[in-house]
Design a protein around this motif. Structure first.
Motif, mmCIF file in Angstrom:
data_model
loop_
_atom_site.group_PDB
_atom_site.id
_atom_site.type_symbol
_atom_site.label_atom_id
_atom_site.label_comp_id
_atom_site.label_asym_id
_atom_site.label_seq_id
_atom_site.Cartn_x
_atom_site.Cartn_y
_atom_site.Cartn_z
ATOM 1 N N HIS A 81 41.667 11.134 -5.969
ATOM 2 C CA HIS A 81 41.413 12.556 -6.341
ATOM 3 C C HIS A 81 42.577 13.533 -5.654
ATOM 4 C CE1 HIS A 81 40.402 16.688 -6.074
ATOM 5 N NE2 HIS A 81 40.037 16.494 -4.647
ATOM 6 N N TRP A 82 43.209 13.270 -4.538
ATOM 7 C CA TRP A 82 44.084 14.207 -4.034
ATOM 8 C C TRP A 82 45.534 13.602 -4.601
ATOM 9 C CZ3 TRP A 82 42.071 14.264 1.854
ATOM 10 C CH2 TRP A 82 41.289 15.193 2.055
ATOM 11 N N VAL A 83 45.836 12.487 -4.647
ATOM 12 C CA VAL A 83 46.897 12.239 -5.572
ATOM 13 C C VAL A 83 47.112 12.727 -6.778
ATOM 14 C CG1 VAL A 83 48.260 10.297 -6.594
ATOM 15 C CG2 VAL A 83 47.246 9.945 -3.984
ATOM 16 N N THR A 84 46.230 12.743 -7.579
ATOM 17 C CA THR A 84 46.036 13.267 -8.904
ATOM 18 C C THR A 84 45.882 14.720 -8.930
ATOM 19 O OG1 THR A 84 43.571 12.724 -9.026
ATOM 20 C CG2 THR A 84 45.084 11.218 -10.120
ATOM 21 N N TYR A 85 45.153 15.252 -7.967
ATOM 22 C CA TYR A 85 45.258 16.692 -7.744
ATOM 23 C C TYR A 85 46.753 17.398 -7.436
ATOM 24 C CZ TYR A 85 43.682 21.100 -5.401
ATOM 25 O OH TYR A 85 43.588 22.440 -5.019
ATOM 26 N N PHE A 86 47.496 16.641 -6.342
ATOM 27 C CA PHE A 86 48.846 17.252 -6.236
ATOM 28 C C PHE A 86 49.863 16.868 -7.584
ATOM 29 C CE2 PHE A 86 47.660 16.855 -1.491
ATOM 30 C CZ PHE A 86 47.907 18.392 -1.340
ATOM 31 N N ALA A 87 49.546 15.779 -8.110
ATOM 32 C CA ALA A 87 50.327 15.254 -9.183
ATOM 33 C C ALA A 87 50.387 16.515 -10.305
ATOM 34 C CB ALA A 87 49.860 14.001 -9.733
ATOM 35 N N ALA A 95 48.187 27.195 -10.646
ATOM 36 C CA ALA A 95 47.342 27.700 -11.167
ATOM 37 C C ALA A 95 46.588 26.779 -12.397
ATOM 38 C CB ALA A 95 47.593 29.100 -11.780
ATOM 39 N N ILE A 96 47.491 26.336 -13.088
ATOM 40 C CA ILE A 96 46.868 25.367 -14.225
ATOM 41 C C ILE A 96 46.368 24.171 -13.727
ATOM 42 C CG2 ILE A 96 47.553 23.923 -16.249
ATOM 43 C CD1 ILE A 96 49.520 26.006 -16.928
ATOM 44 N N GLY A 97 47.063 23.618 -12.639
ATOM 45 C CA GLY A 97 46.363 22.312 -12.165
ATOM 46 C C GLY A 97 45.153 22.629 -11.374
ATOM 47 N N ILE A 136 41.407 23.069 -23.746
ATOM 48 C CA ILE A 136 42.066 23.147 -24.838
ATOM 49 C C ILE A 136 43.111 24.379 -24.926
ATOM 50 C CG2 ILE A 136 42.174 23.695 -27.606
ATOM 51 C CD1 ILE A 136 39.738 21.805 -27.485
ATOM 52 N N LEU A 137 42.550 25.616 -24.622
ATOM 53 C CA LEU A 137 43.584 26.776 -24.545
ATOM 54 C C LEU A 137 44.426 26.930 -23.552
ATOM 55 C CD1 LEU A 137 40.674 29.553 -24.760
ATOM 56 C CD2 LEU A 137 42.417 29.038 -26.396
ATOM 57 N N LEU A 138 44.449 25.936 -22.506
ATOM 58 C CA LEU A 138 45.386 25.736 -21.289
ATOM 59 C C LEU A 138 46.604 24.988 -21.958
ATOM 60 C CD1 LEU A 138 43.411 24.948 -18.073
ATOM 61 C CD2 LEU A 138 44.281 27.121 -18.632
ATOM 62 N N ILE A 139 46.179 24.132 -22.874
ATOM 63 C CA ILE A 139 47.326 23.014 -23.311
ATOM 64 C C ILE A 139 48.212 23.765 -24.225
ATOM 65 C CG2 ILE A 139 47.536 20.932 -24.678
ATOM 66 C CD1 ILE A 139 44.656 20.201 -23.889
ATOM 67 N N PRO A 140 49.536 23.769 -23.912
ATOM 68 C CA PRO A 140 50.564 24.423 -24.798
ATOM 69 C C PRO A 140 50.740 23.707 -26.251
ATOM 70 C CG PRO A 140 51.678 23.433 -22.807
ATOM 71 C CD PRO A 140 50.175 23.245 -22.513
ATOM 72 N N GLU A 141 50.735 22.463 -26.049
ATOM 73 C CA GLU A 141 50.942 21.674 -27.258
ATOM 74 C C GLU A 141 50.327 20.285 -26.980
ATOM 75 O OE1 GLU A 141 55.142 19.923 -27.902
ATOM 76 O OE2 GLU A 141 55.711 21.640 -26.656
ATOM 77 N N PRO A 142 49.729 19.832 -28.107
ATOM 78 C CA PRO A 142 49.105 18.174 -28.119
ATOM 79 C C PRO A 142 50.196 17.093 -27.966
ATOM 80 C CG PRO A 142 48.875 19.160 -30.263
ATOM 81 C CD PRO A 142 49.493 20.200 -29.509
ATOM 82 N N ASN A 143 50.827 17.297 -26.845
ATOM 83 C CA ASN A 143 52.119 16.179 -26.695
ATOM 84 C C ASN A 143 52.131 15.928 -25.265
ATOM 85 O OD1 ASN A 143 54.365 14.810 -26.718
ATOM 86 N ND2 ASN A 143 55.360 16.331 -27.946
ATOM 87 N N ILE A 148 53.232 20.031 -18.836
ATOM 88 C CA ILE A 148 52.049 20.920 -18.653
ATOM 89 C C ILE A 148 50.986 20.089 -19.211
ATOM 90 C CG2 ILE A 148 51.030 23.157 -19.193
ATOM 91 C CD1 ILE A 148 53.709 24.351 -19.070
ATOM 92 N N THR A 149 51.000 19.669 -20.434
ATOM 93 C CA THR A 149 49.955 19.033 -21.267
ATOM 94 C C THR A 149 49.378 17.773 -20.086
ATOM 95 O OG1 THR A 149 50.664 19.650 -23.291
ATOM 96 C CG2 THR A 149 49.134 17.632 -23.240
#
Length: 290
Positions: A81-87, A95-97, A136-143, A148-149
């Protein structure tokens, strides 16, 4: 034992959540990989938590043999959990993470009925849909080539791991104090992550070591001790609602210290996710009270 009134407990929980929100900054401030940050954080925190447990005149040993197997599983879940949290934050932003991670309250209310074999309510399903819209609103592009995605996806995976850890802890490990339980989880995380960590002495200059100690002591061991103590004097509802301020605190820290700004779309998506988390926390309290 010194008596603590509810007002002091409220101060403790706000301070704990504030510190939890500040934890995210270290994903950007420490020039190491998410795995190495987690490994060093857990090494420092395990030592401090052991001291806290002994200072409270508790034994470090667990009461039953089976509890050691549960502690190992909890430690593995916490480390992942912590590894993925920081990643997630290294890939996107603090903020997004944090917002992506904060889908976990709704995951909990969707999964808990399955485990307890109770009926899933329509309102909880609607909350799940609302959180999905927020993500979905957070995602800038489905790629997946977009960092960021990818960071949002990793943040949601972190939330899944945290949900699994919380449900397992609630079912099998609530007989131990917060510092005692976290001591074992951080200790297991150190052992579990050690084969993959690749920190060298060249990586550990004075500045980096200082940040790691700050993260392990002030932003890991201290908030867990404060949070656990506050739970003794405040209702689950109060603690849960204050906890929902964590993404806000994290975003404010990132804005002030890292100069990370949020787009209108991210603010809107984040507001939906945090508002749904607040709603589900309140609903959960009412359900348990009934």
């Amino acid at each position: 034992m010194t008596t603590v009134n509810p007002r002091s407990g409220l101060i403790e929980v706000h301070l704990a959540v504030l510190l939890f929100g500040g934890t995210a900054l270290f994903s950007k401030l420490i020039p190491l990989s998410a795995l190495n940050i987690t490994f060093l954080r857990c090494a420092v925190a395990a030592l401090v938590l052991a001291i806290l447990v002994k200072a409270s005149k508790q034994t470090l040993l667990l009461r039953h043999k089976k509890d050691y197997f549960i502690a190992i599983l909890l430690g593995v879940l916490v480390s992942c959990h912590w590894v993925t949290y920081f990643a997630a934050m290294q890939l996107s932003s603090v903020a997004i993470g944090m917002i992506a991670f904060f889908t976990y309250p709704v995951m909990t209310v969707l999964i808990e009925p399955i485990i307890n074999r109770t009926q899933l309510k329509l309102v909880d399903v609607l909350s799940g849909v609302a959180v999905l819209v927020g993500v979905i609103l957070l995602i800038p592009e489905p790629n997946l080539d977009n960092d960021i995605t990818l960071g949002i996806i990793v943040g949601v995976i972190s939330a899944m791991l945290f949900t699994a850890r919380n449900l397992l802890h609630k079912r099998y490990f609530t007989g131990y104090s917060g510092p005692h339980a976290m001591f074992y989880q951080t200790l297991v995380a150190v052992v579990f992550l050690s084969p993959w960590q690749d920190v060298t002495l060249a990586d550990l200059n004075q500045h980096t070591v200082g940040l790691i100690i700050l993260l392990g002591v002030v932003f890991t061991a201290a908030p867990h001790a404060l949070f656990t103590n506050a739970l003794r004097y405040l209702s689950a509802k109060t603690v849960g609602l204050v906890s929902c301020l964590q993404p806000f605190y994290g975003a404010m820290f990132a804005l002030i210290i890292l100069d990370e700004h949020l787009s209108t779309r991210t603010l809107f998506g984040g507001a939906i996710i945090v508002a749904t988390a607040l709603f589900e926390t309140q609903q959960s309290h009412r359900k348990h009270k009934a």
